[in-house]
Design a protein around this motif. Structure first.
Motif, PDB file in Angstrom:
ATOM      1  N   GLU A 369       0.758  -1.081   0.083  1.00  0.00           N
ATOM      2  CA  GLU A 369      -0.019  -0.186   0.085  1.00  0.00           C
ATOM      3  C   GLU A 369       0.899   1.305  -0.048  1.00  0.00           C
ATOM      4  O   GLU A 369       0.460   2.088  -0.680  1.00  0.00           O
ATOM      5  N   LEU A 372       2.038   1.703  -3.736  1.00  0.00           N
ATOM      6  CA  LEU A 372       1.208   2.228  -4.392  1.00  0.00           C
ATOM      7  C   LEU A 372       1.031   3.864  -4.170  1.00  0.00           C
ATOM      8  O   LEU A 372       0.927   4.589  -5.272  1.00  0.00           O
ATOM      9  N   TYR A 373       1.095   4.247  -2.864  1.00  0.00           N
ATOM     10  CA  TYR A 373       1.084   5.644  -2.550  1.00  0.00           C
ATOM     11  C   TYR A 373       1.994   6.414  -3.173  1.00  0.00           C
ATOM     12  O   TYR A 373       1.875   7.457  -3.538  1.00  0.00           O
ATOM     13  N   ASP A 375       3.882   5.574  -5.765  1.00  0.00           N
ATOM     14  CA  ASP A 375       3.910   5.616  -7.196  1.00  0.00           C
ATOM     15  C   ASP A 375       2.990   6.703  -7.637  1.00  0.00           C
ATOM     16  O   ASP A 375       2.931   7.313  -8.526  1.00  0.00           O
ATOM     17  N   GLY A 376       1.708   7.025  -6.660  1.00  0.00           N
ATOM     18  CA  GLY A 376       1.006   8.217  -7.114  1.00  0.00           C
ATOM     19  C   GLY A 376       1.519   9.398  -6.825  1.00  0.00           C
ATOM     20  O   GLY A 376       1.550  10.615  -7.593  1.00  0.00           O
ATOM     21  N   LEU A 377       2.454   9.644  -5.895  1.00  0.00           N
ATOM     22  CA  LEU A 377       3.317  10.859  -5.446  1.00  0.00           C
ATOM     23  C   LEU A 377       4.374  10.988  -6.592  1.00  0.00           C
ATOM     24  O   LEU A 377       4.455  12.130  -7.201  1.00  0.00           O
ATOM     25  N   ASN A 379       4.015  10.384  -9.847  1.00  0.00           N
ATOM     26  CA  ASN A 379       3.411  10.690 -10.989  1.00  0.00           C
ATOM     27  C   ASN A 379       3.051  12.136 -10.695  1.00  0.00           C
ATOM     28  O   ASN A 379       2.842  12.849 -11.803  1.00  0.00           O
ATOM     29  N   LEU A 380       2.659  12.456  -9.595  1.00  0.00           N
ATOM     30  CA  LEU A 380       2.092  13.898  -9.209  1.00  0.00           C
ATOM     31  C   LEU A 380       3.444  14.845  -9.300  1.00  0.00           C
ATOM     32  O   LEU A 380       3.216  16.091  -9.503  1.00  0.00           O
ATOM     33  N   LYS A 459       4.268  14.082   4.173  1.00  0.00           N
ATOM     34  CA  LYS A 459       3.004  13.304   3.616  1.00  0.00           C
ATOM     35  C   LYS A 459       2.893  11.883   3.711  1.00  0.00           C
ATOM     36  O   LYS A 459       2.053  11.028   4.150  1.00  0.00           O
TER      37      LYS A 459
END
Length: 750
Positions: A369, A372-373, A375-377, A379-380, A459
């Motif tokens: 998890e 995945l978090y 990976d989102g950061l 991209n952002l 974060k």
């Protein structure tokens, strides 16, 4: 073999549960069918299956011919068009699985082939017809381990596949035997848990009993035994170690097979710890080639990761991909088995045991998890396609174009241009984020400002606290300027630009030699001083006037000459293999030659030669016992940097702080008794280490049986229950000893 396309379009009114039920004129089974959600349809399908098997009928088009078949099925309209065995539902035949039994002449049977005296059903099941159809994508019946292979294939093709009925795979006797083969020779598996039972005396009947318990959902894990051991490199600090029952580890290993088949394909490339085909070197390689432009770095460590895993969150994560209640219950019982410490039982309502075989992958499922978090950061935090050009660099380019005719001025401008970066290192419109994790340690590389790095750290802390109930260690979590200071990760010093940033190199291209600016890469170095200190702590060196002086290792003196060389070779090769990527590989030469003199001092004390010079004079520079011996001390010809990354290398701490264990050997599980040749009630006799037998042999303290086992270098030998008991009681007859001596040699050839 029966194979038909059929469905029930509508059902006639029938009396069910004290009232009349009817499906009406319209079909209630439109679209993909899930029979387990339709009780009445499941009942009718069971009746239909019983009818076929009871009368041994053949069906065509829409007719049913048999004893009273038209009368029994008159009110139900049958159609030939497939709905149940169509391509979209070929893996769903719950009606066969739900109602496998039928009555034939008053005798209860099943739908399988006849076996022995049992009156089985009148033919094959519909499940075995034409196209392969299973009750679920993971309930697989076939050759040994075919279920596990199919499970891997399905989850690799569909990363979000929902897995059901996994208990049928974990309870497969072949899977349990496979698990036993994987763990049987590990020295730790001879250490008993709470009860004294080990792998010794295990037989085929035990595997069948465990299989039945697993299918019934009645298998219970024994509590683990907790003890405390010193941390490598710091003998004052202790860490808890939980020791599970050796036989429980077989079931844990079988669970691990299934969890790896499900989750390995879906884990992200950021994760490298406790995964097949990945390890410390793959993580370091990722850093070397991905973090090369990072300016800031977050070194993070999760505080007491394994001890703080929340069971409720973990089980909810598992339920996203697994719907088998018995398999989930088995995992839950495993992590909640509790432990015994100083005779007292303690419940385990939180955390994972590091002695449990499934703990590493369950920890990866939990921290997936976080991956995945992140990976989102990533991209952002992706801004800009490329860095802007440095204004100073562009100015020199302009001046060089302006002075076209003046070669001396162009040469002077080129020299000045080399001293500045071509790209703007402080471009605020260009940002990147990199991330890599090894178990509970992870590193975040940031191309951006320090303010961005601090914000990202907050974060990550918030996510771990709110979503996973974990906290970052305040002592080990640091923000480092990656291009100015080194970080320590996986026993390696890592720095963004270790050498000078403006470095010139002589390059020859197409016969022309010229100087060019070389951009510094991420540099990985072995911590030489730290390795010396660890080796000193384990007895290879002693410190004198702030210098490391080689000394003898007392625990090795009683070993054979060749065993001493093997031990030192394992340490030397382990260090060189682990740091094969290091830029300062040459510096390891001082440590390796120090270990060479430590080995010579150990041999000097063993043979009472007093001086190291006498050892080298007697055994040569490679310390071979004799000219005929093939074992010699390993010293590489050169220590030039190899710059190679490997897979599944052993970490330096486990090499430096390990005691010497002889090689593992093959087993002969479930073969005939080596004395009487019986194949009934076969049990495996285990010994802890082959080295133990050899040491007893030298002291003349070993018995006949162990003498033969040492001769063939064997750790497991099959015996029938009667002779195994006689062995432990030391009451084998002369003839039995002779048979054993004769037949045990055949184990070499198998």
């Amino acid at each position: 073999m029966l194979s038909y396309y059929f469905c029930i379009k509508t059902l006639s009114p029938v009396n069910q549960r004290n009232k009349v039920n009817s499906s009406g004129n319209e079909s209630h089974l439109r679209g993909p069918i899930c029979l387990k959600n339709s009780w009445r349809v499941t009942v009718y399908m069971a009746r239909f299956t019983k009818l076929i098997l009871h009368t041994h009928l053949t069906l065509d088009l829409g007719s049913i011919i048999g004893n009273g078949s038209c009368r029994q099925w008159f009110f139900t309209r049958m159609y030939k068009k497939p709905l149940i065995t169509c391509l979209g539902n070929c893996f769903r035949q719950a009606y066969v699985k739900q109602r496998p039994k039928y009555t034939n002449g008053g005798i209860l049977g099943t739908m399988r082939h006849p076996k022995g005296r049992k009156p089985y059903g009148g033919g094959d099941s519909v499940r075995e017809s034409g196209r392969r159809c299973f009750s679920s994508a993971t309930n697989i019946i076939g050759s040994p381990c075919v279920g596990l292979e199919e499970l891997k294939k399905i989850n690799k093709e569909n990363l979000k596949h929902i897995n059901a009925k996994l208990i049928h795979i974990v309870s497969d006797v072949n899977i349990l035997i496979l698990a036993y083969e994987y763990i049987k020779s590990n020295p730790g598996n001879f250490t008993p848990g709470v009860d004294p039972t080990t792998l010794d005396k295990i037989d085929l009947e035990w595997f069948h009993n465990v299989s039945n318990k697993l299918k019934a959902g009645k298998y219970n894990f024994s509590p683990a035994r907790r003890s405390y051991i010193s941390k490598p490199g710091n003998r004052k600090k202790k860490r808890p170690l939980t020791i599970s029952s050796p036989r429980d580890k077989i079931v844990q290993k079988a669970i691990l097979f299934i969890l790896e088949a499900i989750y390995e394909p879906s884990f992200l490339d950021y994760s490298h710890g406790s995964r097949p085909g990945r390890g410390t070197h793959t993580a370091l390689k990722y850093i070397k080639y991905k973090f090369k432009e990072s300016k800031w770095c977050i070194e993070a460590d999760i505080e007491n990761n394994f001890q703080n895993i929340n069971h409720k969150i973990l089980m909810n994560l598992l339920k996203k991909r697994i719907t088998c209640p018995k398999f989930l219950s088995l995992i839950k019982n495993s992590i909640k088995a509790g432990y015994v410490e100083e005779g007292k039982f303690f419940e385990s309502n939180i955390g994972l045991f590091q002695g449990n075989i499934t703990s590493p992958i369950l920890n990866n499922v939990y921290l997936h998890e976080l991956d995945l978090y992140m990976d989102g950061l990533i991209n952002l935090f992706h801004f800009g396609k490329r860095r802007k050009k440095n204004p100073e660099y562009r100015r020199f380019q302009y001046l060089m174009e302006k002075a076209k005719g003046d070669s001396s001025e162009i040469k002077s401008l080129r020299k000045q241009r080399r001293k500045v970066n071509s790209k703007d290192p402080f471009d605020r419109d260009f940002k990147r984020l990199y991330y890599v994790r090894y178990v509970d340690d992870f590193i975040v590389g940031v191309i951006g400002s320090r303010e961005d790095t601090v914000e990202l750290e907050e974060k990550i802390k918030t996510f771990l606290k709110n979503e996973l109930k974990l906290t970052l260690s305040s002592e080990k979590t640091l923000i480092t300027h990656f291009s100015k200071q080194h970080i320590i990760f996986l026993g390696t010093f890592i720095k963004g630009t270790w050498e000078r940033e403006k470095k010139l190199a002589t390059v020859k291209r197409k016969g022309v030699v010229r100087k060019e600016k070389v951009t510094s890469r991420t540099v990985l170095k072995a911590p030489i001083k730290l390795l010396f200190e660890k080796a000193t702590l384990n007895g290879f060196f002693k410190k004198r006037n702030n210098e490391f002086v080689p000394t003898y290792v007392g625990r090795c003196i009683n070993l054979d000459h060749e065993d001493i060389l093997r031990y030192y070779n394992s340490v030397i090769r382990g260090i060189l293999n682990y740091y094969s990527f290091a830029n300062n590989h040459k510096s390891l030469g001082s440590l390796i030659h120090g270990l060479k003199f430590s080995c010579a001092r150990t041999l000097a004390l063993k043979y009472k030669l007093r001086y190291v010079s006498k050892v080298f004079r007697k055994f040569g520079t490679n310390l071979k016992k004799s000219h005929e011996s093939e074992i010699k001390l390993y010293i590489p010809k050169t220590f030039k940097p190899l710059k190679k990354f490997k897979i599944n290398v052993v970490e330096p701490d486990s090499v430096i702080f390990s005691n010497w264990n002889n090689k593992l050997t093959k087993s002969n599980l479930f073969k005939q008794c080596v004395i009487c040749g019986s194949t009934k009630h076969i049990e495996m006799h285990h010994i802890r280490k082959v080295r133990d037998l050899k040491s007893k042999l030298r002291k003349k303290g070993t018995d006949f049986f162990n003498l033969q086992m040492a001769a063939i270098n064997r750790k497991q030998v099959p015996l029938c229950a009667e002779h195994h008991k006689a062995l432990h009681e030391n009451v084998l007859s002369h003839d039995e000893r002779e048979l054993f001596k004769e037949n045990i040699q055949s184990l070499k050839k198998r």
